[in-house]
Design an enzyme around this catalytic site. Structure first.
Site, PDB file in Angstrom:
ATOM      1  N   PRO A   1       0.955  -1.125  -0.096  1.00  0.00           N
ATOM      2  CA  PRO A   1      -0.001   0.135  -0.104  1.00  0.00           C
ATOM      3  C   PRO A   1       0.933   1.164  -0.211  1.00  0.00           C
ATOM      4  O   PRO A   1       1.677   1.388   0.624  1.00  0.00           O
ATOM      5  CB  PRO A   1      -0.647  -0.287   1.296  1.00  0.00           C
ATOM      6  CG  PRO A   1      -0.515  -1.449   1.739  1.00  0.00           C
ATOM      7  CD  PRO A   1       0.776  -2.074   1.373  1.00  0.00           C
ATOM      8  N   GLU A   2       0.579   2.108  -0.866  1.00  0.00           N
ATOM      9  CA  GLU A   2       1.282   3.523  -0.909  1.00  0.00           C
ATOM     10  C   GLU A   2       0.335   4.294  -0.237  1.00  0.00           C
ATOM     11  O   GLU A   2      -0.748   4.160   0.088  1.00  0.00           O
ATOM     12  CB  GLU A   2       1.573   3.893  -2.340  1.00  0.00           C
ATOM     13  CG  GLU A   2       2.646   2.794  -3.098  1.00  0.00           C
ATOM     14  CD  GLU A   2       3.928   3.526  -3.097  1.00  0.00           C
ATOM     15  OE1 GLU A   2       4.195   4.840  -2.508  1.00  0.00           O
ATOM     16  OE2 GLU A   2       4.828   2.909  -3.871  1.00  0.00           O
TER      17      GLU A   2
ATOM     18  N   LYS B   1      19.999  21.420  -2.299  1.00  0.00           N
ATOM     19  CA  LYS B   1      20.233  19.760  -2.300  1.00  0.00           C
ATOM     20  C   LYS B   1      20.702  19.433  -3.557  1.00  0.00           C
ATOM     21  O   LYS B   1      20.265  19.649  -4.719  1.00  0.00           O
ATOM     22  CB  LYS B   1      18.778  19.087  -2.020  1.00  0.00           C
ATOM     23  CG  LYS B   1      18.529  18.724  -1.010  1.00  0.00           C
ATOM     24  CD  LYS B   1      17.107  17.994  -0.555  1.00  0.00           C
ATOM     25  CE  LYS B   1      17.028  17.549   0.524  1.00  0.00           C
ATOM     26  NZ  LYS B   1      17.921  16.763   1.291  1.00  0.00           N
TER      27      LYS B   1
ATOM     28  N   ARG C   1       1.213 -11.425   5.569  1.00  0.00           N
ATOM     29  CA  ARG C   1       2.623 -11.569   5.759  1.00  0.00           C
ATOM     30  C   ARG C   1       3.130 -10.914   7.116  1.00  0.00           C
ATOM     31  O   ARG C   1       4.267 -10.968   7.198  1.00  0.00           O
ATOM     32  CB  ARG C   1       3.224 -10.684   4.291  1.00  0.00           C
ATOM     33  CG  ARG C   1       2.809 -11.498   3.054  1.00  0.00           C
ATOM     34  CD  ARG C   1       3.177 -10.871   1.749  1.00  0.00           C
ATOM     35  NE  ARG C   1       4.808 -10.860   1.961  1.00  0.00           N
ATOM     36  CZ  ARG C   1       5.358 -10.417   0.827  1.00  0.00           C
ATOM     37  NH1 ARG C   1       5.089  -9.657   0.004  1.00  0.00           N
ATOM     38  NH2 ARG C   1       6.694 -10.636   0.959  1.00  0.00           N
TER      39      ARG C   1
ATOM     40  N   HIS D   1      -5.598 -15.154   9.330  1.00  0.00           N
ATOM     41  CA  HIS D   1      -4.707 -13.897   9.115  1.00  0.00           C
ATOM     42  C   HIS D   1      -5.477 -12.884   9.859  1.00  0.00           C
ATOM     43  O   HIS D   1      -5.073 -11.755   9.637  1.00  0.00           O
ATOM     44  CB  HIS D   1      -4.314 -13.591   7.619  1.00  0.00           C
ATOM     45  CG  HIS D   1      -3.776 -14.828   7.330  1.00  0.00           C
ATOM     46  ND1 HIS D   1      -2.467 -15.211   7.538  1.00  0.00           N
ATOM     47  CD2 HIS D   1      -3.873 -15.685   6.235  1.00  0.00           C
ATOM     48  CE1 HIS D   1      -1.838 -16.262   6.996  1.00  0.00           C
ATOM     49  NE2 HIS D   1      -2.796 -16.511   6.095  1.00  0.00           N
TER      50      HIS D   1
END
Ligand SMILES: [Zn+2]
Length: 273
Positions: free
Chosen positions: A2-3, A157, A114, A95
């Site tokens: 998931p982002e 930067k 997981r 799970h």
């Protein structure tokens, strides 16, 4: 994995179910996820009212009436199943690791095959000094994040703008996919130095405003999609599209892939300058 858009979508699903609601009971059905549950996990959550469900980067934060914060991360495969009051209860599966029974009658189940996710409880002082939370840069979807904020963070930067966007201190939680996507929307080459979006004094150049707007645009579009469609590679402009035609109108470029700081960057060499 998931982002940020997927995590924000989860937050928006949990918020109406949890906020203002008391946790009647909670069961951790094993001793750990990626890490052990914190001491007295059940005791510290029971009878607490959730005052808000917020997010920092990819961390979900349930703020409790005790003043503590329940910090949650989905890891690679974590998800929440919401069973509303009056809905029949699904049998708990292998799970299903954490079960929240709410005073409203709703049940929220954390499932994580997981087990790279985690849950922690932070006192106000621990949250203030948290090794990750305290160092995060601005939230890209917050009003306070704009070209000026981006320029301040990128000033001087020398690293590439793509690598800078993955730096959590520059902006929180964008991730590899949306860094590539935002740079394409902004028409900026991922190989340019981060400092080019600011003058030496840190004043935003036009590209800083363009990039900040592009970041918000790709994240908001992904949130809209995450709420509906399943995960598909074809939804991206450049990510995972090496060798395919650029999707920008009238651009004849072909998407290239390059490795930057160990991560794949996808970009169009023609329209990203
Ligand atoms: Zn192009």
């Amino acid at each position: 994995m998931p982002e940020l858009p997927e995590v924000e979508t989860v937050r928006r699903q949990l918020d109406p179910v949890l906020t203002g609601v008391r946790i009647a009971d909670v069961h951790a059905r094993r001793p750990d996820l990626r890490t052990a549950f914190p001491p007295r996990f059940r005791h510290r959550l029971r009878r607490q009212t959730v005052q808000a469900v917020t997010r920092r980067a990819k961390y979900l934060l349930a703020e409790l009436s005790s003043g503590e914060t329940l910090m949650m991360h989905l890891g690679m495969s974590g998800s929440f199943r919401i069973e509303l009051p009056g809905e029949s209860r699904q049998a708990l599966g292998l799970h299903d690791h954490v079960v929240f029974d709410l005073a409203s009658g709703a049940r929220v189940v954390f499932n994580d095959p997981r087990r790279f996710g985690f849950m922690d409880l932070l006192t106000p002082a621990e949250r203030e000094q948290h090794v990750v939370l305290s160092r995060l840069g601005p939230e890209p979807l917050a009003d306070g994040f704009d070209g000026a904020a981006l320029a301040r963070a990128c000033r001087g930067k020398k690293t590439s703008i793509k690598v800078a966007l993955l730096d959590q201190r520059v902006v929180a939680g964008i991730g590899n996919i949306y860094a590539s996507e935002a740079l394409h929307v902004a028409g900026l080459s991922p190989r340019r130095r981060a400092e080019i979006v600011a003058t030496p004094k840190g004043v935003p150049r036009e590209s800083a405003h363009r990039l900040a707007a592009a970041i918000k645009k790709v994240l908001n579009a992904a949130i809209t999609r995450a709420a509906g469609a399943p995960y598909r590679g074809s939804r991206f402009r450049v990510y995972d599209r090496e060798g395919e035609r650029c999707r920008r109108v009238r651009c004849e470029g072909v998407i290239e892939r390059r490795t930057q700081a160990g991560r794949s960057t996808f970009y169009c060499p023609i329209c990203q300058r």
